[in-house]
Structures are given as C-alpha cells and as structure tokens.
Design a protein around this motif. Structure first.
Motif, PDB file in Angstrom:
ATOM      1  N   LEU A 169      18.918 -79.061  24.118  1.00 51.92           N
ATOM      2  CA  LEU A 169      18.219 -78.145  23.210  1.00 51.92           C
ATOM      3  C   LEU A 169      16.844 -78.657  22.816  1.00 51.92           C
ATOM      4  O   LEU A 169      16.251 -78.177  21.849  1.00 51.92           O
ATOM      5  CB  LEU A 169      19.072 -77.900  21.956  1.00 51.92           C
ATOM      6  N   ASN A 222      12.645 -76.745  21.267  1.00 58.55           N
ATOM      7  CA  ASN A 222      12.472 -75.606  20.376  1.00 58.55           C
ATOM      8  C   ASN A 222      11.780 -76.064  19.089  1.00 58.55           C
ATOM      9  O   ASN A 222      11.409 -77.230  18.953  1.00 58.55           O
ATOM     10  CB  ASN A 222      13.809 -74.908  20.105  1.00 58.55           C
ATOM     11  N   TRP A 276      25.890 -66.654  20.112  1.00 58.97           N
ATOM     12  CA  TRP A 276      24.899 -67.604  20.621  1.00 58.97           C
ATOM     13  C   TRP A 276      24.436 -68.559  19.526  1.00 58.97           C
ATOM     14  O   TRP A 276      24.233 -69.749  19.777  1.00 58.97           O
ATOM     15  CB  TRP A 276      23.704 -66.854  21.198  1.00 58.97           C
ATOM     16  N   ALA A 277      24.278 -68.047  18.308  1.00 57.79           N
ATOM     17  CA  ALA A 277      23.851 -68.911  17.207  1.00 57.79           C
ATOM     18  C   ALA A 277      24.909 -69.962  16.908  1.00 57.79           C
ATOM     19  O   ALA A 277      24.596 -71.155  16.739  1.00 57.79           O
ATOM     20  CB  ALA A 277      23.561 -68.077  15.969  1.00 57.79           C
ATOM     21  N   ALA A 302      24.765 -72.651  19.557  1.00 57.13           N
ATOM     22  CA  ALA A 302      23.643 -73.582  19.418  1.00 57.13           C
ATOM     23  C   ALA A 302      23.941 -74.631  18.358  1.00 57.13           C
ATOM     24  O   ALA A 302      23.670 -75.829  18.555  1.00 57.13           O
ATOM     25  CB  ALA A 302      22.372 -72.812  19.069  1.00 57.13           C
ATOM     26  N   VAL A 329      26.416 -77.229  19.726  1.00 59.36           N
ATOM     27  CA  VAL A 329      25.792 -78.204  20.625  1.00 59.36           C
ATOM     28  C   VAL A 329      24.914 -79.173  19.839  1.00 59.36           C
ATOM     29  O   VAL A 329      24.763 -80.341  20.228  1.00 59.36           O
ATOM     30  CB  VAL A 329      24.975 -77.480  21.716  1.00 59.36           C
ATOM     31  N   LEU A 330      24.376 -78.747  18.709  1.00 63.47           N
ATOM     32  CA  LEU A 330      23.535 -79.612  17.891  1.00 63.47           C
ATOM     33  C   LEU A 330      24.323 -80.694  17.160  1.00 63.47           C
ATOM     34  O   LEU A 330      23.740 -81.513  16.448  1.00 63.47           O
ATOM     35  CB  LEU A 330      22.732 -78.781  16.879  1.00 63.47           C
ATOM     36  N   ILE A 374      25.271 -70.882  25.573  1.00 60.18           N
ATOM     37  CA  ILE A 374      23.833 -71.116  25.535  1.00 60.18           C
ATOM     38  C   ILE A 374      23.198 -70.767  26.879  1.00 60.18           C
ATOM     39  O   ILE A 374      22.120 -70.160  26.945  1.00 60.18           O
ATOM     40  CB  ILE A 374      23.531 -72.581  25.180  1.00 60.18           C
ATOM     41  N   ARG A 408      20.219 -68.069  27.665  1.00 59.08           N
ATOM     42  CA  ARG A 408      18.990 -68.395  28.392  1.00 59.08           C
ATOM     43  C   ARG A 408      18.798 -67.479  29.597  1.00 59.08           C
ATOM     44  O   ARG A 408      17.672 -67.048  29.884  1.00 59.08           O
ATOM     45  CB  ARG A 408      19.028 -69.863  28.822  1.00 59.08           C
ATOM     46  N   ARG A 432      14.196 -67.818  21.605  1.00 56.66           N
ATOM     47  CA  ARG A 432      15.465 -68.463  21.244  1.00 56.66           C
ATOM     48  C   ARG A 432      15.523 -68.757  19.751  1.00 56.66           C
ATOM     49  O   ARG A 432      16.571 -68.598  19.110  1.00 56.66           O
ATOM     50  CB  ARG A 432      15.627 -69.783  22.003  1.00 56.66           C
ATOM     51  N   ASP A 433      14.380 -69.192  19.190  1.00 57.30           N
ATOM     52  CA  ASP A 433      14.377 -69.570  17.780  1.00 57.30           C
ATOM     53  C   ASP A 433      14.454 -68.373  16.844  1.00 57.30           C
ATOM     54  O   ASP A 433      14.821 -68.521  15.678  1.00 57.30           O
ATOM     55  CB  ASP A 433      13.136 -70.400  17.470  1.00 57.30           C
ATOM     56  N   ASN A 448      18.631 -67.791  17.326  1.00 56.32           N
ATOM     57  CA  ASN A 448      19.663 -68.741  16.912  1.00 56.32           C
ATOM     58  C   ASN A 448      19.772 -68.997  15.409  1.00 56.32           C
ATOM     59  O   ASN A 448      20.863 -68.910  14.857  1.00 56.32           O
ATOM     60  CB  ASN A 448      19.472 -70.060  17.659  1.00 56.32           C
TER      61      ASN A 448
END
Length: 389
Positions: free
Chosen positions: A76, A79, A160-161, A164, A167-168, A182, A186, A226-227, A230
């Motif tokens: 990620l 971003n 999707w949010a 993300a 994964v963070l 994710i 994409r 994306r930003d 998410n």
C-alpha cells in the motif's frame, strides 16, 4: 541509554481487538516506548510522544509505508497516508479542495436534511441497528455519491475500505484475505473507470479533469482515486457508532447535552477520543531517535498507538470516562501534522447533523451490547442494538 521495555502483546489478535484498553494501559505503564517482539516493532504509547513523532515527518517518515509489517507497507506504499514530501503535498493538494470547510458548507443543508429524516424514521421504530441503520447511512448515501464511482464501485466501497485497513495491520488471516479485495479494486480503477464513466461533478471526475489540465501527474491519479475510496467511509461510520454507544451508555451525558446543545462538538470529539477509529499507523525512522531514554535505531518500524495515546492518564483525567464537558481537543483521533485526516471536516459535519437531529427528536437513547468489528486497524462495531425514545 536504556533498552525499551518488552511487551508480548499481539496488537492484531482477536482477543486484543475485542478489548484493547487494558493492554494499552499496560503498555503505557511500561514506558513511552515499548518493544513488541511479536511484530518486531517499537511502539509509542503515550500522548506527548505520539503527537511529537507524527509531527516530526522528517525523522518518522511515512514514505516507506505505515502498516505494521513489510508486506503491508510495500503493498500500500505511495498513497497519501504512506508518502512523504513532495509526493504527499501533490496528492493532498489535488484531493483537498472539495473537503475544505468552505466547500463543504454548500452541502451542509443537504446533510442536515438527510440526518433529520433519518433520525425521524428511527425514532418511530421499536429498535434498530445503530451501525447498519444509522452510522452507515450518511457516509453510504452522501459520501459514496460524492466520490462518484459507477455502480460496481459504489457497491464495493465498504468492502474495499475494510480490506485496505486490514492490510494496513499485519498479514494474519484478515490481512491475507484482504489482498484479493485490494487487487479487485485496483483492477476496477485501472480498467473500469474513466472521466466518462464516473459521475459528472464528483470528486473523482475532478481528479481526472485535473490530470487533463496538468494539475496532477498521471502516475498519481490512481492513488488519489484510491484515497477517495478507502478512508472516506469506515472511519466516520466507526465514529458515529462510538458516539451512539457512549451517549446511550452514559444517559447523564445525554441529558447534559440536551440541556446545553453548545457541547455538540465536545461530545463528538470525546467519542472520537475514546473510540479512536484508526488505532495505529506506523512510521520508519530515518535516523537514530531517543525517546524516554530509549534509543530507537535508524530504519526501525515504530507504531503510533493513537488509541493508547487518547487514553493517556497524563493528559486526560479519568481517561476511560466519557465526559462531554472535557477540554479534549488534544486527542489524536484525527491524527496530527501533515498527515492529519483530510476528511475531518466532513466527518464533523455529518456527526453534528446527526446529533442536532437527535437533540430535536430523542428524549432517551437505549443501547444493547455492541459486537466489535474484527478489523486490523479500524476500531468499530459491526452491530449495536439501539432504540430512540
């Protein structure tokens, strides 16, 4: 120099996510800096140290990723939240205009009308889910429309949010399962949207227009898109859920708010402080840094424990108590420094609209037992039984 105290807590275990507050208190007692061998990272536990670190974006950089492990950082990377200057400034300048207070004033009446209609409909019911029926409503109805994705994107934004934010964290089961989501996002951004397929006048259409005008590098466009997708939903949904939970669990504070509506923003900030939608992001040191007599080496991964900092006894008296009269603007629920939440003003407008509608229509808030959402980064409820009397 001293060694960092060792803490064996796994910040991403189901047990910790379900009830993290005792663990954070344990870490704060150990020191301002602790070593987490489970993750191979340092962690900052207290308010002053976290605030200073996130403002020190040169020594605590974000451009190498902000997840808790290498895969998440690399997957990620790039971003807005995981970038440094000048890339960060370019992305933020491209995204910020529709999220500034003056621009948001144009949509405030619409948000207030929708909030009033929503609260009116819920007040007439025997009960509802404060997450799916209330907290999700404004972000999904208003924000999703302003983002401007075609139908497939709109219907998958929440998924999707959540992916993300998983994964963070680390690549436990949640993190690994989220990778496919994710990649789906994409692929959709790459192949499924363009200036012709997104809504006219939307935030994403504006990014495409900027690209055509030379206002943003084409390589940055997918990251800006994306930003907008998410972070725009989960954090606000989390905050509204915590707000209803705290007001329902503390009827005296609801009465105080009804008697003094000028405390609306205080109540919102207190709910954000106690809930802290984003529990932690990490940074990487660019040089050795000494904190609380502990030297953190160059290249170390350091976790900013926002949720722990927001319960720091050194800053907040009785930090586990919901108190809407508290002078609580020192919390880190929206972050700090150059990476402070870009959607903060929109979130405050949404939450203010909900509270004002409730003040006009609701005498008593009843809440049941919430179910905690199992997400690696977002602190939220997946459900919360509630009733407005």
């Amino acid at each position: 120099m001293t060694q960092a105290p060792v803490c064996e807590i796994d910040l991403y275990s189901d047990e910790f996510i379900a009830d993290p507050w005792p663990g954070y208190a344990e870490m704060r007692k150990l020191g301002a800096v602790v070593w987490l061998p489970v993750h191979g990272n340092y962690a900052l536990t207290r308010s002053r140290e976290v605030r200073e670190a996130v403002r020190d974006h040169e020594r605590f950089c974000s451009g190498h990723g902000v997840a808790a492990d290498r895969f998440g950082c690399e997957f990620l990377q790039g971003n807005t939240v995981a970038s440094d200057q000048p890339r960060h400034t370019q992305l933020r300048n491209a995204m910020a205009p529709p999220l500034r207070p003056d621009a948001l004033e144009e949509i405030r009446p619409h948000i207030e009308q929708m909030a009033d209609e929503l609260v009116a409909s819920l007040t007439g019911r025997d009960g509802f889910d404060a997450v799916s029926d209330l907290a999700q409503y404004l972000p999904l109805t208003i924000v999703r429309d302003m983002v401007g994705l075609p139908d497939f994107g709109k219907s998958n934004m929440l998924k999707w949010a959540a992916a993300a934010f998983n994964v963070l964290g680390v690549q436990n089961g949640r993190g690994r399962d989220a990778v496919a989501d994710i990649r789906e996002m994409r692929e959709f951004i790459s192949d499924g949207i363009s200036s012709d397929t997104v809504k006219s006048g939307s935030w994403i259409r504006r990014i495409f227009d900027l690209e055509k005008e030379g206002g943003i590098d084409p390589d940055l466009t997918p990251f800006a898109v994306r930003d907008y997708i998410n972070p725009s939903l989960d954090t606000t949904i989390s905050a509204i859920g915590h707000l209803i939970w705290q007001l329902g669990s503390n009827p005296g504070e609801w009465e105080k708010l009804k008697e003094n509506p000028n405390l609306v923003l205080n109540a919102i900030h207190e709910a954000v402080r106690m809930g802290t939608p984003v529990r932690t992001f990490s940074r990487r040191t660019t040089e050795p840094v000494t904190i609380d007599s502990v030297e953190i080496p160059e290249g170390a991964r350091v976790m900013m424990l926002f949720a722990s900092a927001n319960r720091d006894e050194r800053v907040f008296e009785n930090p586990d108590t919901f108190d809407i009269s508290r002078n609580n603007r020192r919390h880190l629920g929206f972050g700090a420094g150059i990476h402070m939440c870009i959607g903060m003003h929109l979130a405050l407008i949404e939450m203010t609209a909900v509270l004002k509608a409730m003040l006009d229509r609701v005498d008593k808030i009843e809440v049941g037992t919430p179910t905690v959402a199992m997400n690696n980064t977002i602190c939220a409820f997946s459900s919360l039984p509630a009733k407005f009397r």
